[in-house]
Design an enzyme around this catalytic site. Structure first.
Site, PDB file in Angstrom:
ATOM      1  N   HIS A 171       0.805  -1.229   0.000  1.00  0.00           N
ATOM      2  CA  HIS A 171       0.000   0.000   0.000  1.00  0.00           C
ATOM      3  C   HIS A 171       0.839   1.280   0.000  1.00  0.00           C
ATOM      4  O   HIS A 171       0.512   2.219  -0.748  1.00  0.00           O
ATOM      5  CB  HIS A 171      -0.980  -0.007   1.181  1.00  0.00           C
ATOM      6  CG  HIS A 171      -2.020  -1.082   1.076  1.00  0.00           C
ATOM      7  ND1 HIS A 171      -3.062  -1.207   1.973  1.00  0.00           N
ATOM      8  CD2 HIS A 171      -2.191  -2.090   0.179  1.00  0.00           C
ATOM      9  CE1 HIS A 171      -3.813  -2.243   1.636  1.00  0.00           C
ATOM     10  NE2 HIS A 171      -3.292  -2.793   0.551  1.00  0.00           N
ATOM     11  N   ASP A 201      -5.286  -7.446  -5.411  1.00  0.00           N
ATOM     12  CA  ASP A 201      -4.931  -6.508  -4.337  1.00  0.00           C
ATOM     13  C   ASP A 201      -3.901  -5.501  -4.844  1.00  0.00           C
ATOM     14  O   ASP A 201      -3.646  -5.423  -6.045  1.00  0.00           O
ATOM     15  CB  ASP A 201      -4.456  -7.269  -3.073  1.00  0.00           C
ATOM     16  CG  ASP A 201      -3.154  -8.019  -3.267  1.00  0.00           C
ATOM     17  OD1 ASP A 201      -2.374  -7.670  -4.172  1.00  0.00           O
ATOM     18  OD2 ASP A 201      -2.897  -8.969  -2.489  1.00  0.00           O
TER      19      ASP A 201
HETATM   20  O1  T3D Z   1       0.243  -9.840   1.244  1.00  0.00           O
HETATM   21  C1  T3D Z   1       0.634 -10.526   0.330  1.00  0.00           C
HETATM   22  O2  T3D Z   1       1.812 -10.812   0.205  1.00  0.00           O
HETATM   23  C2  T3D Z   1      -0.358 -11.007  -0.699  1.00  0.00           C
HETATM   24  C3  T3D Z   1      -0.099 -10.402  -1.990  1.00  0.00           C
HETATM   25  C4  T3D Z   1      -0.353 -11.096  -3.107  1.00  0.00           C
HETATM   26  C5  T3D Z   1      -0.182 -10.402  -4.370  1.00  0.00           C
HETATM   27  C6  T3D Z   1       0.190 -11.308  -5.536  1.00  0.00           C
HETATM   28  O3  T3D Z   1       0.985 -10.847  -6.305  1.00  0.00           O
HETATM   29  S1  T3D Z   1      -0.550 -12.841  -5.749  1.00  0.00           S
HETATM   30  C7  T3D Z   1       0.107 -13.390  -7.304  1.00  0.00           C
HETATM   31  C8  T3D Z   1       1.502 -13.923  -7.197  1.00  0.00           C
HETATM   32  N1  T3D Z   1       2.096 -14.162  -8.493  1.00  0.00           N
HETATM   33  C9  T3D Z   1       1.791 -15.232  -9.248  1.00  0.00           C
HETATM   34  O4  T3D Z   1       0.977 -16.045  -8.903  1.00  0.00           O
HETATM   35  C10 T3D Z   1       2.555 -15.386 -10.538  1.00  0.00           C
HETATM   36  C11 T3D Z   1       3.421 -16.634 -10.496  1.00  0.00           C
HETATM   37  N2  T3D Z   1       4.245 -16.707 -11.666  1.00  0.00           N
HETATM   38  C12 T3D Z   1       3.761 -17.088 -12.880  1.00  0.00           C
HETATM   39  O5  T3D Z   1       2.589 -17.376 -13.053  1.00  0.00           O
HETATM   40  C13 T3D Z   1       4.760 -17.170 -13.996  1.00  0.00           C
HETATM   41  O6  T3D Z   1       6.032 -17.268 -13.435  1.00  0.00           O
HETATM   42  C14 T3D Z   1       4.688 -15.934 -14.932  1.00  0.00           C
HETATM   43  C15 T3D Z   1       3.391 -15.980 -15.724  1.00  0.00           C
HETATM   44  C16 T3D Z   1       4.798 -14.620 -14.171  1.00  0.00           C
HETATM   45  C17 T3D Z   1       5.887 -15.994 -15.917  1.00  0.00           C
HETATM   46  O7  T3D Z   1       5.936 -17.269 -16.526  1.00  0.00           O
HETATM   47  P1  T3D Z   1       7.243 -17.732 -17.317  1.00  0.00           P
HETATM   48  O8  T3D Z   1       6.925 -19.050 -17.926  1.00  0.00           O
HETATM   49  O9  T3D Z   1       7.672 -16.638 -18.214  1.00  0.00           O
HETATM   50  O10 T3D Z   1       8.384 -17.875 -16.207  1.00  0.00           O
HETATM   51  P2  T3D Z   1       8.557 -19.040 -15.118  1.00  0.00           P
HETATM   52  O11 T3D Z   1       9.430 -20.125 -15.659  1.00  0.00           O
HETATM   53  O12 T3D Z   1       7.241 -19.438 -14.554  1.00  0.00           O
HETATM   54  O13 T3D Z   1       9.340 -18.254 -13.957  1.00  0.00           O
HETATM   55  C18 T3D Z   1      10.763 -18.002 -14.039  1.00  0.00           C
HETATM   56  C19 T3D Z   1      11.328 -18.139 -12.649  1.00  0.00           C
HETATM   57  O14 T3D Z   1      10.740 -17.150 -11.780  1.00  0.00           O
HETATM   58  C20 T3D Z   1      10.998 -19.510 -12.033  1.00  0.00           C
HETATM   59  O15 T3D Z   1      12.075 -19.854 -11.180  1.00  0.00           O
HETATM   60  P3  T3D Z   1      13.090 -21.061 -11.615  1.00  0.00           P
HETATM   61  O16 T3D Z   1      12.256 -22.263 -11.875  1.00  0.00           O
HETATM   62  O17 T3D Z   1      13.752 -20.550 -12.879  1.00  0.00           O
HETATM   63  O18 T3D Z   1      14.017 -21.181 -10.449  1.00  0.00           O
HETATM   64  C21 T3D Z   1       9.786 -19.196 -11.175  1.00  0.00           C
HETATM   65  O19 T3D Z   1       9.614 -20.084 -10.094  1.00  0.00           O
HETATM   66  C22 T3D Z   1      10.136 -17.808 -10.656  1.00  0.00           C
HETATM   67  N3  T3D Z   1       8.920 -17.075 -10.284  1.00  0.00           N
HETATM   68  C23 T3D Z   1       7.999 -16.572 -11.103  1.00  0.00           C
HETATM   69  N4  T3D Z   1       7.023 -15.989 -10.404  1.00  0.00           N
HETATM   70  C24 T3D Z   1       7.356 -16.118  -9.103  1.00  0.00           C
HETATM   71  C25 T3D Z   1       8.572 -16.821  -9.016  1.00  0.00           C
HETATM   72  N5  T3D Z   1       9.151 -17.113  -7.853  1.00  0.00           N
HETATM   73  C26 T3D Z   1       8.511 -16.700  -6.729  1.00  0.00           C
HETATM   74  N6  T3D Z   1       7.341 -16.019  -6.744  1.00  0.00           N
HETATM   75  C27 T3D Z   1       6.738 -15.714  -7.904  1.00  0.00           C
HETATM   76  N7  T3D Z   1       5.594 -15.002  -7.887  1.00  0.00           N
END
Ligand code: T3D
Length: 260
Positions: free
Chosen positions: A87, A142
């Site tokens: 925020h 959020d």
């Molecule tokens: O109070 C609070 O804290 C609550 C707040 C919540 C707010 C939020 O933001 S909730 C939503 C959280 N975010 C997500 O759910 C997105 C998760 N990520 C994805 O869906 C995908 O990574 C993407 C669509 C963003 C990108 O996909 P892609 O295929 O281009 O990349 P990838 O292979 O998935 O990711 C690359 C790396 O980044 C991978 O790590 P690795 O395997 O190479 O070691 C992946 O795990 C890491 N990574 C991506 N997003 C996150 C993450 N690591 C931690 N947290 C992430 N959100």
């Protein structure tokens, strides 16, 4: 270049570039990144030489939202985390009376999408993608996501998108009005630098007040909006840039706005 927590900050020629810097996780947002971003935005606010801010991500991502590894244990008090980490940054971007440009270089998901949406302009690489993210892990939008996405896209499209978690490409984001401009990935940095340089030479105070007026218009009546326009126009006439703009017009020369 200043290295805040997980955030790089650099000022050149009136432009502050703020770079989220956890490239190995697509700049997934942590509590420390939240503090770093607050420090960077605070520095841009305090520095009168800064007339425009660019927010971008290091590596191939913009910001993948909350770092989900911090959710391994049951998230203790999400409300408090939101209030402390997200925020203040969303409020600071909106309160900053200087234009903030999101240079969306790659995936923007969850709170990363909200962050981009909170900025005044979004310029995206053609390789950028936009992912609601929240519903994918059973959460609600959020960090201002429900507020900004709803306003940018309208209720029907925003509800459909935020509840189905479709991954949106840059071309479709442009068509939907989510971003202002899409350029090929190699041209993103020079194009953003060009737009930022333009803003760094415009009447900064009038731009800041325009930002305030537009935010106010979201909830104001016509009467309230007319009153605020009159109040801020009064303030605008007190700026050096108003005097310079009028003088330049009368002297038939280009204006040289100082931001004062
Ligand atoms: O109070 C609070 O804290 C609550 C707040 C919540 C707010 C939020 O933001 S909730 C939503 C959280 N975010 C997500 O759910 C997105 C998760 N990520 C994805 O869906 C995908 O990574 C993407 C669509 C963003 C990108 O996909 P892609 O295929 O281009 O990349 P990838 O292979 O998935 O990711 C690359 C790396 O980044 C991978 O790590 P690795 O395997 O190479 O070691 C992946 O795990 C890491 N990574 C991506 N997003 C996150 C993450 N690591 C931690 N947290 C992430 N959100």
């Amino acid at each position: 270049m200043t290295n805040y927590e997980d955030v790089l900050y650099e000022v050149r020629d009136g432009v502050a570039v703020v770079t989220l810097n956890r490239p190995e996780s697509l700049n997934a947002f942590t509590a420390s990144m939240g503090r770093g971003l607050q420090q960077a935005v605070g520095a841009a606010l305090a520095d009168e030489a800064v007339r425009v801010i660019v927010l971008t991500g290091a590596g191939r991502g913009f910001c993948a939202g909350q770092d989900l590894t911090e959710f391994r244990e049951v998230a203790a008090d999400i409300r408090e985390r939101l209030e402390q980490t997200y925020h203040p940054n969303i409020r600071a971007i909106r309160a900053l009376e200087k234009p903030v440009i999101a240079a969306v270089n790659g995936p923007a998901a969850g709170a990363g999408l909200s962050l981009a949406a909170a900025c005044d302009l979004r310029i995206a690489a053609d390789t950028a993608t936009f992912v609601p993210g929240f519903i994918g892990i059973g959460l609600v939008p959020d960090s201002g996501g429900s507020y900004f996405i709803h306003r940018l896209l309208g209720n029907a499209r925003a509800f459909d998108w935020m509840t189905t978690n479709k991954r949106l490409g840059a071309a479709e984001a442009l068509e939907w009005g989510l971003v202002n401009e899409v350029v090929d990935a190699d041209s993103l940095a020079p194009r953003v630098a060009e737009v930022a340089a333009l803003y760094a030479k415009l009447p900064t105070k009038a731009i800041g007040m325009t930002k305030r007026l537009f935010d106010h218009a979201d909830t104001a009546s016509l009467e309230e909006q007319l009153a605020m326009e009159a109040q801020l126009q009064q303030a605008a006439t007190q700026t050096g840039d108003f005097r310079e703009g009028v003088n330049a017009f009368l002297e038939k020369r280009p204006p040289n706005f100082s931001g004062a």
